[in-house]
Design an enzyme around this catalytic site. Sequence first.
Site, PDB file in Angstrom:
ATOM      1  N   ASP A  78       0.817  -1.209   0.000  1.00  0.00           N
ATOM      2  CA  ASP A  78       0.000   0.000   0.000  1.00  0.00           C
ATOM      3  C   ASP A  78       0.852   1.260   0.000  1.00  0.00           C
ATOM      4  O   ASP A  78       0.477   2.273  -0.596  1.00  0.00           O
ATOM      5  CB  ASP A  78      -0.930   0.000   1.216  1.00  0.00           C
ATOM      6  CG  ASP A  78      -2.074  -0.996   1.071  1.00  0.00           C
ATOM      7  OD1 ASP A  78      -2.339  -1.424  -0.069  1.00  0.00           O
ATOM      8  OD2 ASP A  78      -2.686  -1.354   2.089  1.00  0.00           O
ATOM      9  N   ASN A 151      -4.229   9.042   1.813  1.00  0.00           N
ATOM     10  CA  ASN A 151      -4.654   8.520   3.112  1.00  0.00           C
ATOM     11  C   ASN A 151      -5.017   9.609   4.108  1.00  0.00           C
ATOM     12  O   ASN A 151      -6.145   9.687   4.570  1.00  0.00           O
ATOM     13  CB  ASN A 151      -3.554   7.648   3.725  1.00  0.00           C
ATOM     14  CG  ASN A 151      -3.661   6.197   3.320  1.00  0.00           C
ATOM     15  OD1 ASN A 151      -4.577   5.803   2.610  1.00  0.00           O
ATOM     16  ND2 ASN A 151      -2.713   5.386   3.766  1.00  0.00           N
ATOM     17  N   ARG A 179      -6.159  19.403  23.414  1.00  0.00           N
ATOM     18  CA  ARG A 179      -4.793  19.069  23.804  1.00  0.00           C
ATOM     19  C   ARG A 179      -4.648  17.571  23.584  1.00  0.00           C
ATOM     20  O   ARG A 179      -5.355  16.771  24.191  1.00  0.00           O
ATOM     21  CB  ARG A 179      -4.519  19.448  25.256  1.00  0.00           C
ATOM     22  CG  ARG A 179      -4.577  20.950  25.506  1.00  0.00           C
ATOM     23  CD  ARG A 179      -4.194  21.317  26.939  1.00  0.00           C
ATOM     24  NE  ARG A 179      -2.751  21.117  27.161  1.00  0.00           N
ATOM     25  CZ  ARG A 179      -2.254  20.269  28.052  1.00  0.00           C
ATOM     26  NH1 ARG A 179      -3.061  19.512  28.784  1.00  0.00           N
ATOM     27  NH2 ARG A 179      -0.951  20.162  28.206  1.00  0.00           N
ATOM     28  N   THR A 192      -8.587   2.865   6.935  1.00  0.00           N
ATOM     29  CA  THR A 192      -8.118   1.532   7.314  1.00  0.00           C
ATOM     30  C   THR A 192      -6.606   1.516   7.520  1.00  0.00           C
ATOM     31  O   THR A 192      -5.998   0.449   7.580  1.00  0.00           O
ATOM     32  CB  THR A 192      -8.499   0.492   6.239  1.00  0.00           C
ATOM     33  OG1 THR A 192      -8.063   0.951   4.953  1.00  0.00           O
ATOM     34  CG2 THR A 192      -9.999   0.264   6.214  1.00  0.00           C
ATOM     35  N   TYR A 194      -3.487   4.441   9.281  1.00  0.00           N
ATOM     36  CA  TYR A 194      -3.052   5.023  10.552  1.00  0.00           C
ATOM     37  C   TYR A 194      -4.237   5.409  11.431  1.00  0.00           C
ATOM     38  O   TYR A 194      -4.241   5.189  12.646  1.00  0.00           O
ATOM     39  CB  TYR A 194      -2.178   6.240  10.247  1.00  0.00           C
ATOM     40  CG  TYR A 194      -1.397   6.802  11.408  1.00  0.00           C
ATOM     41  CD1 TYR A 194      -1.079   6.027  12.518  1.00  0.00           C
ATOM     42  CD2 TYR A 194      -0.944   8.125  11.380  1.00  0.00           C
ATOM     43  CE1 TYR A 194      -0.343   6.550  13.569  1.00  0.00           C
ATOM     44  CE2 TYR A 194      -0.206   8.659  12.424  1.00  0.00           C
ATOM     45  CZ  TYR A 194       0.088   7.869  13.516  1.00  0.00           C
ATOM     46  OH  TYR A 194       0.813   8.390  14.558  1.00  0.00           O
ATOM     47  N   ALA A 195      -5.283   5.964  10.832  1.00  0.00           N
ATOM     48  CA  ALA A 195      -6.446   6.407  11.603  1.00  0.00           C
ATOM     49  C   ALA A 195      -7.136   5.245  12.307  1.00  0.00           C
ATOM     50  O   ALA A 195      -7.703   5.418  13.394  1.00  0.00           O
ATOM     51  CB  ALA A 195      -7.436   7.132  10.689  1.00  0.00           C
ATOM     52  N   SER A 197      -5.693   2.577  13.602  1.00  0.00           N
ATOM     53  CA  SER A 197      -4.938   2.270  14.819  1.00  0.00           C
ATOM     54  C   SER A 197      -5.140   3.333  15.888  1.00  0.00           C
ATOM     55  O   SER A 197      -4.921   3.083  17.072  1.00  0.00           O
ATOM     56  CB  SER A 197      -3.440   2.135  14.497  1.00  0.00           C
ATOM     57  OG  SER A 197      -2.896   3.374  14.074  1.00  0.00           O
TER      58      SER A 197
END
Length: 299
Positions: A78, A151, A179, A192, A194-195, A197
């Site tokens: 990917d 992404n 914060r 599907t 980094y977001a 995780s």
Amino acid sequence: MLKIVSKPSFNRIALMGREGVEGVPETLAALKDYLVSLNREVILEENAAHMIDGSRLLTVPANDLKKKADLLIVVGGDGSLLNAAHIAVPQQLPVLGINRGRLGFLTDIPPNELTQISDILDGHYREEVRFLLEGTVEEGDEIVAQGIALNDIVLLPGNAPKMIEFDIFINDEFVCNQRADGLIITTPTGSTAYALSGGGPILHPQLNAMALVPMFPHTLSSRPIVVDAESQIKITISPENDVSPYVSNDGQERVSIKPGGNVYTRKYHYPLHLIHPTDYNYYGTLRRKLDWEKRAAKV
């Protein structure tokens, strides 16, 4: 939008692959030979030409591929397809992925099933249109950096592991002060990655939406929010921060932004045209890649 398309065949095929990834040179070489056997014209992107014997083939710089090719085939994972999208999208060159990576949400075809490509080249495939984001970093009246992302656009801590304070505005309306360790602004494609995780939602790729996912927020009430993809997002870095955070697009570039600076994110004006085999199924891909096919053991 996903649609089954029957159209004139692809005849001029550009090949691209990432150096240093196991199996990529071998797959590129096999793919080149297979395409030649199908009487297709094969064009090598410059880096791909360094990995295989392409002495009799045309070699073209990445930014000029559209002038010579009508399809770009990417060999890798990917990450390789993300890199290819940054090159192909401004040229509006369709992209097909051969998976030599780990997950392969975007690269459909296994390297041992290259014969699937024949039907695609003959005009039988599914074409999916996926939107990208455009991010702009401004300090005062100066544009510090600008880039696109298939992404995500991500606000990250600086060199010191400290929380960042920032304000979020959507279409010039104040949303909240946060914060947190950072913020992920993701497309459906990136939902599907980094977001996911970071606890973000999975967005179907046909949704015209993006999600804002806070990273390790200071308050438990801070949760991801899904907004219309036509929105403009502004992130203002609080002047109270004593470190300069970073902004990243698809993890490929990292730009420092000073306290008081702004990050603007909106939909990019060109989409990615992603090519799939006719049997492609998004939910099937989720089941395979996220191990949803495993049934819970009975007690």
